[in-house]
Write a protein that holds these residues in place. Structure first.
Motif, PDB file in Angstrom:
ATOM      1  N   CYS A 104     -16.869 -14.773  10.154  1.00 35.29           N
ATOM      2  CA  CYS A 104     -15.444 -14.599  10.475  1.00 35.29           C
ATOM      3  C   CYS A 104     -15.097 -13.141  10.756  1.00 35.29           C
ATOM      4  N   LYS A 105     -15.723 -12.227   9.999  1.00 35.77           N
ATOM      5  CA  LYS A 105     -15.330 -10.808  10.134  1.00 35.77           C
ATOM      6  C   LYS A 105     -16.140 -10.077  11.195  1.00 35.77           C
ATOM      7  N   LYS A 106     -17.000 -10.788  11.884  1.00 37.36           N
ATOM      8  CA  LYS A 106     -17.849 -10.184  12.935  1.00 37.36           C
ATOM      9  C   LYS A 106     -18.694  -9.042  12.362  1.00 37.36           C
ATOM     10  N   GLU A 107     -19.259  -9.321  11.198  1.00 36.10           N
ATOM     11  CA  GLU A 107     -20.130  -8.307  10.581  1.00 36.10           C
ATOM     12  C   GLU A 107     -21.577  -8.758  10.533  1.00 36.10           C
ATOM     13  N   ILE A 108     -21.754 -10.088  10.540  1.00 34.31           N
ATOM     14  CA  ILE A 108     -23.113 -10.653  10.463  1.00 34.31           C
ATOM     15  C   ILE A 108     -23.377 -11.358  11.788  1.00 34.31           C
ATOM     16  N   PHE A 109     -24.540 -11.125  12.360  1.00 31.64           N
ATOM     17  CA  PHE A 109     -24.879 -11.757  13.646  1.00 31.64           C
ATOM     18  C   PHE A 109     -26.226 -12.455  13.517  1.00 31.64           C
ATOM     19  N   ILE A 110     -26.270 -13.652  14.052  1.00 28.92           N
ATOM     20  CA  ILE A 110     -27.520 -14.417  13.929  1.00 28.92           C
ATOM     21  C   ILE A 110     -27.930 -14.990  15.288  1.00 28.92           C
ATOM     22  N   VAL A 111     -29.244 -15.157  15.462  1.00 23.96           N
ATOM     23  CA  VAL A 111     -29.762 -15.968  16.569  1.00 23.96           C
ATOM     24  C   VAL A 111     -30.626 -17.055  15.931  1.00 23.96           C
ATOM     25  N   HIS A 112     -30.589 -18.236  16.493  1.00 19.11           N
ATOM     26  CA  HIS A 112     -31.244 -19.380  15.838  1.00 19.11           C
ATOM     27  C   HIS A 112     -31.925 -20.295  16.841  1.00 19.11           C
ATOM     28  N   ASN A 113     -33.117 -20.711  16.529  1.00 19.95           N
ATOM     29  CA  ASN A 113     -33.804 -21.794  17.248  1.00 19.95           C
ATOM     30  C   ASN A 113     -33.929 -22.965  16.285  1.00 19.95           C
ATOM     31  N   GLY A 114     -33.873 -24.184  16.804  1.00 18.81           N
ATOM     32  CA  GLY A 114     -34.053 -25.349  15.928  1.00 18.81           C
ATOM     33  C   GLY A 114     -32.758 -26.139  15.841  1.00 18.81           C
ATOM     34  N   ILE A 115     -32.715 -27.057  14.911  1.00 17.05           N
ATOM     35  CA  ILE A 115     -31.531 -27.912  14.774  1.00 17.05           C
ATOM     36  C   ILE A 115     -31.123 -27.985  13.301  1.00 17.05           C
ATOM     37  N   ILE A 116     -29.847 -27.721  13.041  1.00 20.18           N
ATOM     38  CA  ILE A 116     -29.328 -27.862  11.671  1.00 20.18           C
ATOM     39  C   ILE A 116     -28.774 -29.284  11.560  1.00 20.18           C
ATOM     40  N   GLU A 117     -29.514 -30.131  10.880  1.00 25.53           N
ATOM     41  CA  GLU A 117     -29.132 -31.551  10.833  1.00 25.53           C
ATOM     42  C   GLU A 117     -27.815 -31.770  10.103  1.00 25.53           C
ATOM     43  N   ASN A 118     -27.597 -31.020   9.035  1.00 23.73           N
ATOM     44  CA  ASN A 118     -26.378 -31.254   8.247  1.00 23.73           C
ATOM     45  C   ASN A 118     -25.262 -30.282   8.633  1.00 23.73           C
ATOM     46  N   HIS A 119     -25.257 -29.841   9.903  1.00 22.27           N
ATOM     47  CA  HIS A 119     -24.280 -28.819  10.301  1.00 22.27           C
ATOM     48  C   HIS A 119     -22.852 -29.325  10.188  1.00 22.27           C
ATOM     49  N   GLN A 120     -22.629 -30.621  10.466  1.00 28.02           N
ATOM     50  CA  GLN A 120     -21.267 -31.138  10.442  1.00 28.02           C
ATOM     51  C   GLN A 120     -20.676 -31.038   9.035  1.00 28.02           C
ATOM     52  N   GLU A 121     -21.449 -31.502   8.041  1.00 34.46           N
ATOM     53  CA  GLU A 121     -20.885 -31.456   6.685  1.00 34.46           C
ATOM     54  C   GLU A 121     -20.757 -30.017   6.194  1.00 34.46           C
ATOM     55  N   LEU A 122     -21.722 -29.141   6.581  1.00 30.50           N
ATOM     56  CA  LEU A 122     -21.619 -27.731   6.173  1.00 30.50           C
ATOM     57  C   LEU A 122     -20.389 -27.085   6.805  1.00 30.50           C
ATOM     58  N   LYS A 123     -20.180 -27.402   8.075  1.00 33.86           N
ATOM     59  CA  LYS A 123     -19.050 -26.801   8.797  1.00 33.86           C
ATOM     60  C   LYS A 123     -17.723 -27.236   8.154  1.00 33.86           C
TER      61      LYS A 123
END
Ligand code: AGP
Length: 624
Positions: A104-123
């Motif tokens: 949210c604060k634009k302080e952490i930046f990530i790049v990701h390969n793969g699939i987060i299966e539980n992304h909906q519940e985490l989000k």
């Protein structure tokens, strides 16, 4: 397939990571982005399209800034950057969905390969806590999870925050993270997606494959699953995801850029054949439930209508059409719904009976095949529910169909389709298990299916180990110019696919037949000059296929059999045998097709042909 690149060291990181992204372009992608830790903060640039466009955008925004500031040279500079090429799986290929993603604060930046299966519940959980998401991707949850960890535990290190965050994630990742507050390091980790650390002289590169590393250094450390590396200009430290420090060897990469891109294989087609155990896992991940049913998010919105369809039509071209033939068998066997299968080029020009109570399923690796797209438009005109089984996210077919399921096979570069075919079969079986809910009467045991799907990748590996044996067979039959492929029931579409592979890359005349049809005509062709490749696995129709093989032998034909390991009889009947592990009848095409792919591959390679780009053909047939 997505690509990760990262640099930390003494040089300006931006040109190095952009050059690395160019080396990763061969993997296929639809957008690219970079986050650079510049002197005055993070410089972020993300662009749908090619890496060259990102490069132009980076230069353009720097020049714009420079002229506004009236300073002369303001091209972003910094010694640490992460970059990414994205091949969309969740969310369209847009600037916003391109990586890097941030908290949210634009302080952490990530790049990701793969699939987060539980992304909906985490989000959803993170949103309830007040986190604001900017993209449609599954990947963005990682940035917010790390942010949450850093907020919850005040003095926690970035390494520990990443480790804790990844503990909440189900699925696969290769991930690289930077933080404004911890500006000297990249923290990266992997589970299921490759990640390599290049070790140079006072500088380090991180990349998803060696091709992006060899331009900087040939010394590398290969991360294994559940390992994390923290790298700064002073050196690197590797831990497992239980925070235990690990000692790892530095190895020398022997490949040049081109062979690194092919993963050391001589052609993309061979690489893609060998990727199939992993492809299958990716296609099923998070979708096949332990109870033997399937969860397919892309079909949820149209579920009612799909389940109440009077008839299903499967429409496709080439290899995708052969996968569709298997789909018909699956759907009728498991769900008891009548299915017709049709070539898109035929469907679009006749007057098909189709209405709102029909579902039309379109299968296409590229999602850009002109015939299939036109057939989809015809079906829409007639009011049918249209579904796509597509590998390329955001392609025309994916956009224009009402709903659908992505293959998750990763980009296929060889013109001859191999891993996409395998993933299409996997997805069709998932849809059959999704439909099974409607009809409790099916005798197919979903639990057996789950069990066998889990066993298939190692069975595939076993077949791939027979590569040199199959190459010797290709050598033995190299001088023959005509081949027949025969099979019955689930092996009939495999016979058609095996013949297509040999035709398209080895330019041999090859025809696939339903083995029971031989006696209705093609048997007249059989003599010692036309080898017959017979799919004779131990299934419900095995004895019938053996009789068909005997018919061929009685006419002086030569037979190469693809047979089950437990088959003690076949050696005495066939001239040559390639043994494969046994499987459930319905799933056995995923095994039996592999020797045929390898046979075609070796024939073409031994003939010195351009395996990945056969004459007269295109990967994506966008014309009629
Ligand atoms: C397969 O090896 C061929 N290159 C070809 O038949 C292909 O499957 C066909 O053109 C359909 O392509 P699509 O799946 O991208 O629609």
């Amino acid at each position: 397939m997505c690509g990760i690149m990262g640099y930390v060291g003494k040089r300006n990181a931006l040109p190095i990571v952009i050059d690395g992204l160019k080396k990763l372009e061969y993997r296929g992608y639809d957008s690219a982005g970079v986050a650079l830790l510049a002197e005055n903060g993070i410089f972020l640039a993300k662009k749908a399209g090619r890496v060259a466009e990102l490069e132009q955008h980076v230069q353009g925004s720097a020049f714009a800034k420079a002229s506004a500031d009236k300073s002369v040279s303001d091209i972003p500079k910094g010694n640490l950057a992460i970059a990414h090429t994205r091949w969309a799986t969740h969310g369209k290929p847009t600037d916003i969905n391109a990586h890097p993603h941030s908290d949210c604060k634009k302080e952490i930046f990530i790049v990701h390969n793969g699939i987060i299966e539980n992304h909906q519940e985490l989000k959803e959980a993170l949103q309830r806590e007040g986190h604001i998401f900017s993209s449609e991707t599954d990947s963005e949850v990682i940035a917010h999870l790390i942010e949450r960890q850093l907020i919850m535990e005040n003095k926690i290190s970035l390494e520990d925050a990443v480790t804790e965050a990844l503990g909440h994630v189900t699925g696969t990742f290769g991930v690289a993270v930077i933080s404004k507050k911890d500006g000297q390091k990249i923290v990266a980790a992997r589970r299921g997606s490759p990640l390599i650390l290049g070790v140079g002289d006072g500088e380090y590169v991180l990349a998803s494959d060696a091709s992006a590393i060899v331009g900087v250094t040939k010394q590398a450390v290969y991360l294994h699953d559940n390992e994390l590396v923290s790298v700064s200009p002073d050196g690197f430290h590797i831990f497992n995801l239980s925070k235990k420090p690990l000692e790892k060897n530095i190895q020398t990469i022997e490949w040049d850029t081109e062979s690194a891109q092919k993963g050391g294989f001589s052609h993309f087609m061979k690489k893609e054949i060998f990727e199939q155990p992993e492809t299958l896992k990716n296609s099923l991940r998070g979708r096949l439930m332990e109870d033997g049913f399937a969860k397919l998010g892309g079909l949820e919105d149209v579920k009612e209508r799909f389940l109440s369809s009077k008839q299903i039509s499967i429409i496709a071209c080439g290899t995708s059409y052969y996968a569709g033939m298997l789909g018909k068998y699956f759907f009728e066997e498991i769900a008891g719904i009548p299915v017709s299968v049709e070539r898109a080029s035929e469907f679009r020009y006749r007057n098909p009976v189709m209405g709102p109570d029909y579902t039309a399923i379109f299968i296409s690796q590229s999602g850009e095949t002109a015939d299939t797209i036109h057939a989809l438009r015809e079906a829409k005109k007639r009011g049918a529910l249209t579904l796509g089984i597509v590998n390329v996210v955001g392609s025309t077919l994916a956009r224009e169909s009402d709903a659908g399921v992505y293959n998750h096979a990763g980009p296929e570069i060889g013109v001859a389709s191999t891993k996409a075919f395998l993933s299409q079969i996997g997805v069709l079986m998932l849809i059959a298990l999704f439909l099974k809910k409607k009809n409790g009467a099916s005798s197919t045991n979903g639990l057996d299916m789950v069990h066998e799907f889990k066993a298939l990748p190692s069975k595939m590996e076993k077949i791939l180990k027979r590569d040199s044996e199959i190459k010797s067979l290709a050598q033995k039959y190299l001088s023959y110019s005509n081949f027949a492929f025969i099979g019955r029931k689930y092996q009939f579409p495999v016979a058609l696919e095996g013949a297509l592979k040999l035709k398209e890359i080895a330019y041999r005349y090859a025809e696939g037949y339903a083995a029971g049809e031989l006696k209705h005509g093609p048997l007249a062709l059989i003599d010692g000059n036309m080898p017959v490749i017979a799919l004779a696995v131990k299934d419900s129709i095995y004895e019938k296929v053996i009789s068909n093989i005997e018919e061929v032998k009685a006419r002086g034909g030569k037979v190469i059999a693809i047979a089950s390991e437990s088959d003690k009889r076949i050696g005495a009947i066939a001239d040559d045998v390639i043994f494969i592990p046994e499987s459930l009848e319905m799933l056995s095409p995923m095994l039996s097709v592999i020797p045929l792919q390898l046979f075609a591959y070796h024939t073409a390679a031994l003939l010195g042909l351009d395996v990945d780009k056969p004459r007269n053909l295109a990967k994506s047939v966008t014309v009629e």
